[in-house]
Design an enzyme around this catalytic site. Structure first.
Site, short mmCIF file in Angstrom:
data_model
loop_
_atom_site.label_atom_id
_atom_site.label_comp_id
_atom_site.label_asym_id
_atom_site.label_seq_id
_atom_site.Cartn_x
_atom_site.Cartn_y
_atom_site.Cartn_z
N HIS A 554 0.82 -1.20 0.00
CA HIS A 554 0.00 0.00 0.00
C HIS A 554 0.86 1.27 0.00
CE1 HIS A 554 -3.17 2.66 2.19
NE2 HIS A 554 -3.15 2.91 0.91
N HIS A 559 1.37 4.82 -2.87
CA HIS A 559 1.49 6.23 -2.43
C HIS A 559 2.88 6.82 -2.72
CE1 HIS A 559 -2.19 7.02 0.06
NE2 HIS A 559 -2.30 5.72 -0.10
N HIS A 745 -4.00 0.84 -6.43
CA HIS A 745 -4.26 1.45 -5.13
C HIS A 745 -5.64 1.07 -4.60
CE1 HIS A 745 -5.68 4.62 -2.35
NE2 HIS A 745 -4.54 4.30 -1.77
N ASN A 749 -6.32 -0.71 -1.08
CA ASN A 749 -6.72 0.30 -0.10
C ASN A 749 -8.12 0.06 0.48
OD1 ASN A 749 -5.97 3.18 1.00
ND2 ASN A 749 -8.11 3.28 0.40
N ILE A 899 -6.50 8.79 -0.67
CA ILE A 899 -6.72 8.50 0.75
C ILE A 899 -5.82 7.36 1.17
CG2 ILE A 899 -8.60 6.81 0.46
CD1 ILE A 899 -8.91 9.55 3.04
FE LIG Z 1 -4.19 4.67 0.33
#
Ligand SMILES: [Fe+2]
Length: 899
Positions: A554, A559, A745, A749, A899
């Site tokens: 993740h 990110h 993602h 996520n 997020i």
């Molecule tokens: Fe995330």
């Protein structure tokens, strides 16, 4: 005059070695804009004189949602905006001004007029203004405008639309940018029309503006960056610790070294710390005023959503802590029913002065969110999907295996191709780290086939968390964590499900690493103490998998690795560049969420260190594992092939034979991958008709060089970087970037809360080792297995903190923009063919949605729903969703990592 300008353009174009494309561009300018022969003739003869051009400006004032009396304040601000406070000046795309460095000629200054109407849409506070330009027809079409804000506060400029431009009709400018008062900038704010062009196709009068804007965005490379700055620059991760507070608070600088390579973050330029001049000082913990380039910050509504959730969750942790005073057993769950109370009954809120104090610190509208059941004053989490239908199905072996294919971390499992599994760790340093699992451990459980047969028929799989963890395990186990490196072997059965065969738990040797691993093998058992031992063995696997998931799958692999692409894109590709327009939607909010993460999640003592088992070594470990990151392996087909989960075979869809046909992440993922790839190919082929254009595109080449040598600078010498010499290089690279930012993602996520919101299913921490027979712990495991299990995994406070975090991270915001949607639709480009290609992309994604729903209902695909009855929707695109509802939906692929 008109001819002269054309010649200038032509001269400039031939200088840039792309004469062919230039002719095409000029023809398009004549025809594509509705420019008929007569109008062109008029221009060339300098005819026409001054005309009024009407414009409509859409903008949003700052902090509209923060105001107490929104209506009155808004009116005030609208009045304030009128009266020569904001000026606009059109720039000719046809004629250059020799007295102004051959920049496009400027029209007369015009000012925002009275407001037309407030738009009542989701984006509260959006306002339309009129503006009238006096435009000399001989100047041709405007290609840009300059805006000057003479007020004391900023506004968010969304769009400007010109109507009735002589010979051209409407001209649109999609701005989506904060415009601060002019004195904040040393340059003019320039916005370009929505025409898309390669550097060599840029009308000569706009070229300087185009280049200068990029120079402005790169900044000077020094000084502390401020709120209004728009500077995109690179920095190391040197802001995670607080060395001035003592050694315990210092953290390794990540990036810029061979031992700890890392992708770059956005530069902030805060002062260095006193103790270590190479480290950047931090802001106070609860300050959210971290610099990110202004247009990268959350839009109003999104940010308030985020704050609400964050503060609510903070409350959910802080408040129980207060409550726990006097409750001695608070930090342990006493039973699984105790755990369920988090979701079912709720935990009563305290009252009294401390709660009152907290209340005073949080704005009332956030407090409403914080104390969801205000009347009852109870803290309650939503029921995680994994226990919604069946409270105990998560414990089954089938579900344990299924989550490796359809859970929140479906990107690790690989096909076993040699037995016993071998380690790739350096033998000179780590001794013998090969697996100790033997055939006799597993063959009795293999439905009558042998290990060799199973390997030959592609039926043996492994979830391998051995090599990644072992080098750090001694350090990690010196803290309160007590963990193992793990290997799990699984057999693919005829019904498509995976059956776990053995779990190997390994520790470093007590006499030194070079003595090799000390390993124990556990095999499935259902009843008695053996059954409890097996449940615990599975829990250790879940802990390694959840730590690796959060840190690597993740954080690092989505990110962190995307941020350098965002920085390089903004520094090197003009907003007019086709690749900027292609990628920009996939970068929304990412720099901001990453900055917030550095502030409260991945910092020294932050939520990640507190909830994930590697503790204070977590980020350092992620740097070591970044050494294994290969850009070209991040695309789904390459990843599946590398893990042995797919074999290239042209007879199968997407040219890949999936060795587990019922592998929901791969099945849905390949559909999405293929849709993205087709869209990128259609789009890129329109602008790059041959490979020379890729090679000759100065912005594109600078962009790619910077990605390699600065953004991912610690990997600049890797041989696998695409050379960016062909259209294939470009299509491959852009497809990977979009895949990582969107689908990959989303897959890793949004399943966090559904699967890990119930911590016993995916504990994040282990506090003790497997009990040895003859010890008191073993006796407890025998007599009260649930208590022993709960005493091993994540404790209550950490659980609350962890669950709060993943509840935030799993939410879709109300203004989510999903794959196949654009917030600047339909004006993001003036080119029709790319718009049609985008529509095809959207339509295809909607078809994929139907297919996914159909497969989820088809009983043949056992792994799509599993014993816990949670259908696989993590790669359901939601391209058809415009509801603005958001929440813990467990489905939807947002365009970007937000997020
Ligand atoms: Fe995330």
């Amino acid at each position: 005059m008109g001819f002269g300008s054309r010649s200038e353009t032509m001269q400039r174009l031939s200088e840039m070695c792309c004469v062919k494309i230039n002719r095409k561009a000029i023809e398009q300018e004549d025809h594509g804009n509705g420019n008929n022969g007569t109008a062109a003739h008029n221009h060339r003869n300098g005819g026409g004189g001054s005309k009024k051009i009407r414009g409509t400006v859409k903008l949003m004032k700052k902090n509209v949602l923060d105001m107490n009396d929104m209506k009155a304040s808004l009116l005030d601000r609208i009045h304030e905006l009128c009266g020569k406070g904001v000026s606009l000046q059109l720039v000719s795309a046809v004629h250059s001004d020799p007295s102004n460095g051959l920049r496009g000629k400027l029209g007369k200054v015009a000012y925002l007029e009275k407001w037309i109407r407030k738009i009542t849409s989701l984006t509260a506070g959006e306002t339309e203004f009129g503006v009238t330009f006096d435009w000399d027809e001989s100047m041709g079409v405007p290609g840009a405008f300059i805006v000057r804000n003479h007020h004391h506060s900023q506004f968010y400029l969304k769009t400007v639309t010109l109507e009735g431009v002589p010979g051209h009709g409407a001209v649109k400018f999609v701005c989506n940018s904060w415009v601060y008062p002019s004195h904040r900038y040393k340059y003019d704010r320039v916005f370009f029309s929505n025409k898309t062009c390669l550097p060599c196709q840029t009308p000569a009068p706009l070229l300087k503006y185009r280049k200068e804007e990029l120079v402005n965005l790169r900044g000077s490379g020094s000084g502390e960056l401020k709120e209004w700055d728009r500077v995109y620059d690179y920095a190391y991760y040197n802001d995670l610790g607080k060395p001035d507070k003592g050694r315990d608070h210092a953290r390794q600088i990540l990036g810029g070294s061979e031992d700890f390579p890392y992708p770059r973050r956005g530069r902030t330029g805060r002062k260095p710390t006193k103790t270590d001049p190479n480290c950047e000082s931090r802001l106070p913990l609860l300050s959210l005023d971290i610099y990110v380039p202004r247009d990268e910050r959350f839009s109003h509504i999104k940010f308030s959503d985020f704050l609400a959730y964050a503060l609510k969750s903070l409350g959910q942790v802080v408040l129980p802590e207060i409550y726990s005073i006097g409750n001695k057993t608070f930090n342990e769950f006493d039973s699984f029913e105790d755990v369920l109370r988090l979701y079912e009954g709720g935990i009563p809120l305290p009252s009294g002065p401390r709660f009152g104090k907290l209340k005073n610190r949080i704005p009332w509208e956030l407090l409403k969110e914080l104390v969801r059941n205000d009347g009852e004053r109870l803290l309650k989490f939503p029921m995680p999907d994994v226990i919604k239908v069946d409270r105990s199905a998560w414990r089954t072996d089938e579900e344990f295996g299924r989550e490796m294919l359809a859970g929140v971390n479906p990107v690790i499992i690989s096909r076993l191709q040699e037995f016993p599994p071998r380690s790739k760790l350096d033998r000179a340093k780590y001794g013998n780290q090969n697996s100790t699992i033997r055939k006799e451990h597993i063959e009795r459980n293999m439905n009558g086939i042998t290990v060799d047969e199973a390997i030959r028929s592609n039926r043996m799989f492994i979830l391998n968390h051995h090599d990644a963890l072992m080098p750090y395990l001694r350090l990690i186990n010196s803290t309160t964590t007590k963990m193992y490196a793990t290997r799990t072997l699984l057999l693919l059965q005829d019904d498509g499900t995976l059956k776990p065969l053995a779990i190997e738990l390994s520790l470093p040797h007590s006499q030194g690493d070079y003595h090799g691993a000390v390993s124990k093998v556990f095999t499935p058992a259902e009843n008695g103490v053996e059954g409890s031992v097996w449940q615990l063995a599975k829990a250790y696997v879940a802990v390694t998998d959840s730590g690796y998931h959060q840190l690597i799958s993740h954080w690092l692999n989505t990110h962190a690795v995307i941020e350098p692409f965002i920085i390089a894109t903004n520094r090197q590709l003009s907003v007019m560049h086709p690749i900027y327009k292609l990628l920009h939607p996939h970068f929304r909010d990412t720099m901001n969420i990453n900055a917030l993460a550095r502030q409260i999640l991945i910092n020294a003592g932050g939520v990640l260190e507190m909830t994930v088992f590697p503790g204070k070594y977590a980020m350092e470990m992620s740097a070591v594992l970044y050494k294994n990151w290969v850009f070209t392996e991040q695309g789904l087909p390459a990843d599946l092939i590398k893990r042995g989960m797919a074999i290239p075979d042209s007879r199968f869809p997407h040219g890949l034979n999936l060795v587990i046909r019922d592998y929901p992440y791969a099945v849905d993922g390949l559909e999405i991958w293929s849709a993205i790839e087709t869209w990128v190919k259609d789009y890129c082929s329109y602008y790059y008709t041959h490979d020379d254009l890729v090679r000759g595109d100065s912005e594109l080449q600078s962009w790619w060089t910077e990605v390699r040598t600065q953004g991912h600078g610690d990997k600049k010498d890797e041989p696998w970087w695409p050379a960016m010499q062909t259209r294939a290089d470009l299509i491959q690279s852009c497809t990977i970037i979009i895949w990582v930012a969107s689908a990959l993602h989303a897959a890793v996520n949004f399943g966090q809360y559904p699967y890990a919101g119930y911590l016993p299913n995916r504990p994040t921490v282990s506090r003790r080792f497997m009990p040895e027979p003859g010890t008191a712990e073993y006796e407890e495991l025998e007599k009260n297995p649930d208590v022993a299990y709960l005493k091993t995994i994540t404790a209550q406070l950490q659980t609350l903190l962890g669950v709060s975090l993943i509840e935030i991270l799993s939410r879709h915001s109300t203004d989510e923009i999903y794959l196949g949607q654009r917030d600047d639709y339909p004006d993001w480009t003036s080119d029709e063919e790319p718009k049609q290609a985008f529509q095809r992309f959207t339509d295809r994604l909607i078809k994929i949605e139907d297919r996914i729903m159909g497969m989820n209902q088809d009983k043949r695909w056992k792994n799509r729903v599993g014993p816990v009855k949670v259908p696989y929707t993590l790669l359901y695109p939601s391209a058809s969703d415009y509801s603005n509802v958001g929440g813990l939906t467990g489905k939807g692929i947002p365009n970007s990592i937000s997020i």
